[in-house]
Design a protein around this motif. Structure first.
Motif, short mmCIF file in Angstrom:
data_model
loop_
_atom_site.label_atom_id
_atom_site.label_comp_id
_atom_site.label_asym_id
_atom_site.label_seq_id
_atom_site.Cartn_x
_atom_site.Cartn_y
_atom_site.Cartn_z
N THR A 149 0.79 -1.31 -0.05
CA THR A 149 0.06 0.15 0.02
C THR A 149 0.83 1.14 -0.05
O THR A 149 0.45 2.30 -0.65
CB THR A 149 -0.98 0.00 1.06
N VAL A 150 2.01 1.11 0.74
CA VAL A 150 2.96 2.64 0.77
C VAL A 150 3.93 2.67 -0.68
O VAL A 150 4.00 3.47 -1.23
CB VAL A 150 3.59 2.50 2.05
N THR A 151 4.58 1.49 -0.56
CA THR A 151 5.46 1.39 -1.86
C THR A 151 4.97 0.80 -3.13
O THR A 151 5.47 1.23 -4.24
CB THR A 151 6.82 0.60 -1.47
N GLY A 152 4.13 -0.17 -2.93
CA GLY A 152 3.63 -0.72 -4.20
C GLY A 152 4.68 -1.38 -4.80
O GLY A 152 4.20 -1.87 -5.94
N PHE A 178 11.30 -0.31 3.82
CA PHE A 178 10.74 0.93 4.48
C PHE A 178 11.19 2.17 4.24
O PHE A 178 12.03 2.73 4.76
CB PHE A 178 10.64 0.87 6.06
N PRO A 179 11.23 2.81 3.01
CA PRO A 179 11.70 3.78 2.37
C PRO A 179 10.79 5.18 2.74
O PRO A 179 11.70 6.05 2.70
CB PRO A 179 11.63 3.74 0.78
N TYR A 180 9.75 4.92 3.19
CA TYR A 180 9.02 6.20 3.80
C TYR A 180 8.37 6.04 4.97
O TYR A 180 7.77 4.89 5.37
CB TYR A 180 7.79 6.37 2.78
N PRO A 181 8.32 6.75 6.02
CA PRO A 181 9.45 8.16 5.88
C PRO A 181 10.72 7.61 6.15
O PRO A 181 10.91 7.02 6.99
CB PRO A 181 8.72 9.13 6.64
N THR A 182 11.84 8.55 5.80
CA THR A 182 13.07 8.16 6.01
C THR A 182 13.47 8.10 7.28
O THR A 182 14.44 7.44 7.93
CB THR A 182 14.02 9.19 5.20
N LEU A 239 11.79 7.29 9.62
CA LEU A 239 11.21 6.03 10.33
C LEU A 239 11.67 4.49 9.94
O LEU A 239 11.41 3.69 10.32
CB LEU A 239 9.64 5.91 10.47
N SER A 240 12.55 4.81 8.84
CA SER A 240 13.05 3.63 8.23
C SER A 240 14.02 2.69 9.25
O SER A 240 13.63 1.50 9.23
CB SER A 240 14.19 4.18 7.01
N HIS A 241 14.71 3.29 10.03
CA HIS A 241 15.58 2.25 10.93
C HIS A 241 14.44 1.61 11.88
O HIS A 241 14.61 0.50 12.10
CB HIS A 241 16.29 3.37 11.61
N THR A 242 13.47 2.65 12.63
CA THR A 242 12.56 1.86 13.58
C THR A 242 11.86 1.10 12.85
O THR A 242 11.42 -0.13 13.85
CB THR A 242 11.71 3.23 14.00
N LEU A 243 11.29 1.03 11.60
CA LEU A 243 10.37 0.23 11.27
C LEU A 243 11.33 -1.09 10.88
O LEU A 243 10.69 -2.24 11.17
CB LEU A 243 9.77 0.51 9.90
N THR A 244 12.50 -1.09 10.32
CA THR A 244 13.34 -2.12 10.41
C THR A 244 13.73 -2.88 11.54
O THR A 244 13.44 -4.14 11.82
CB THR A 244 14.56 -1.56 9.58
N ILE A 245 13.86 -2.37 12.61
CA ILE A 245 13.84 -2.70 14.15
C ILE A 245 12.97 -3.33 14.31
O ILE A 245 12.75 -4.73 15.06
CB ILE A 245 14.85 -1.92 15.14
#
Length: 327
Positions: A93-96, A148-152, A154-160
């Motif tokens: 939904t976010v990156t497609g 998780f490219p968006y938003p930059t 939160l990229s690290h947080t979402l990865t963790i």
């Protein structure tokens, strides 16, 4: 809540919820302040909130026990559904990008499949180590950041969040490996143990770090203003995940395989040290050396308490002290 003899406290769901809500609200407001909004940001926050709830609420002993009962025996294979649905929802939904959706799905499912195949075996099988590497290496080498490219910001947080949720689903809910100590509890002696380890480590690491040129005493008011955000980020997205992986899983496995907890501690500390080699300037041997020493202290706290919580608090306190006082 403390038990009858006041020797023990454990995290309850209402308290966990009371901690979870302000952190989520804070991130929402921070995003608005940075100019984010709309459908994509709402989906991203929803995914982050669900993953954070999954990992944090399961640290409540009563919630973890109910989750294990609900999943039962054969139902254990359903454990990775939360991180799986979360990453699929975000990527579609976010990156497609379906290629990243498939990669994220594989990341969530393969460790669980490996551990399902070793069900009933003592911890320390090759499947256990393979699953741990699959959870860790894509994060260590930043491959997961592409999911998780968006938003930059939160990229690290979402990865963790995804990595920790995947690890919990695999090792805590499916494999149910003994001795991880994932539940947040507090028993008599935990505070003294963590405090003594912290003070001894600081007495060693600060002079050594300054002598090596790795640390420079440089307190700043600006860092003090960022303390609330730094505390949340360090505690939940650095200290707790690293203690789970390196102490609860890796040191646990090595100690069982080698049948010697001290050898397991030493090897894990070295691996923990080398996990910091990518920090600039690469190769950062000074960071490797100091992180190895830190790993010995964190691992010994876990050995003495049987819980991730005291070591994670010590780990967070070390990193927060560095953030405030040193450069």
């Amino acid at each position: 809540m403390a038990n009858g003899n006041s020797k023990s406290w454990e995290l309850r769901l209402p308290i966990a919820f009371a901690v979870w809500v302000p952190i989520v609200v804070f991130v929402i407001l921070l995003g608005f302040r940075l100019g984010y909004g709309g459908r994509r940001y709402g989906i991203t926050l929803s995914v982050a909130a669900v993953l954070f709830a999954f990992e944090f609420f399961l640290a409540c002993p009563s919630v973890l026990e109910r989750a294990r009962k609900f999943l039962g025996g054969h139902g254990r294979v359903l454990a990775p559904l939360v991180p799986l649905f979360a990453v699929l929802f975000y990527t579609t939904t976010v990156t497609g990008k379906w290629t990243w959706a498939l990669a994220g799905a594989a990341y969530c499912v393969v460790p669980a499949l490996l551990l399902a195949s070793s069900a009933g075996e003592p911890p320390g099988s090759w499947e256990d180590y393979a699953a741990a590497l699959i959870v860790w290496l894509p994060v260590e080498f930043r491959w997961m950041y592409h999911l998780f490219p968006y938003p930059t910001e939160l990229s690290h947080t979402l990865t963790i969040l995804l990595a920790l949720s995947t690890g919990i689903a695999a090792f805590v809910l499916l494999r149910r490996m003994d001795g991880i100590g994932y539940e947040i509890v507090w028993r008599r002696g935990f505070g003294v143990n963590a405090a003594i380890h912290f003070l001894i480590f600081v007495a060693i690491a600060v002079p050594l770090g300054m002598h090596l040129g790795f640390l420079k005493f440089d307190p700043a008011i600006a860092r003090l203003r960022s303390l609330p955000l730094a505390t949340v980020g360090i505690t939940f997205f650095t200290a707790w995940p690293e203690e789970f992986l390196f102490r609860g899983v890796l040191q646990n496995l090595l100690s069982r395989t080698l049948k010697n907890q001290w050898t397991g501690l030493a090897i894990t500390a070295v691996i923990f040290g080398f996990s910091h080699i990518l920090h600039a300037p690469f190769p950062n041997w000074k960071y490797v050396f100091l992180a190895t020493i830190a790993g010995l202290f964190y691992g010994h706290v876990w050995m003495k308490t049987g819980s991730l919580f005291p070591g994670a608090l010590m780990h967070a306190l070390v990193d927060i002290s560095w953030h405030l006082l040193f450069r």
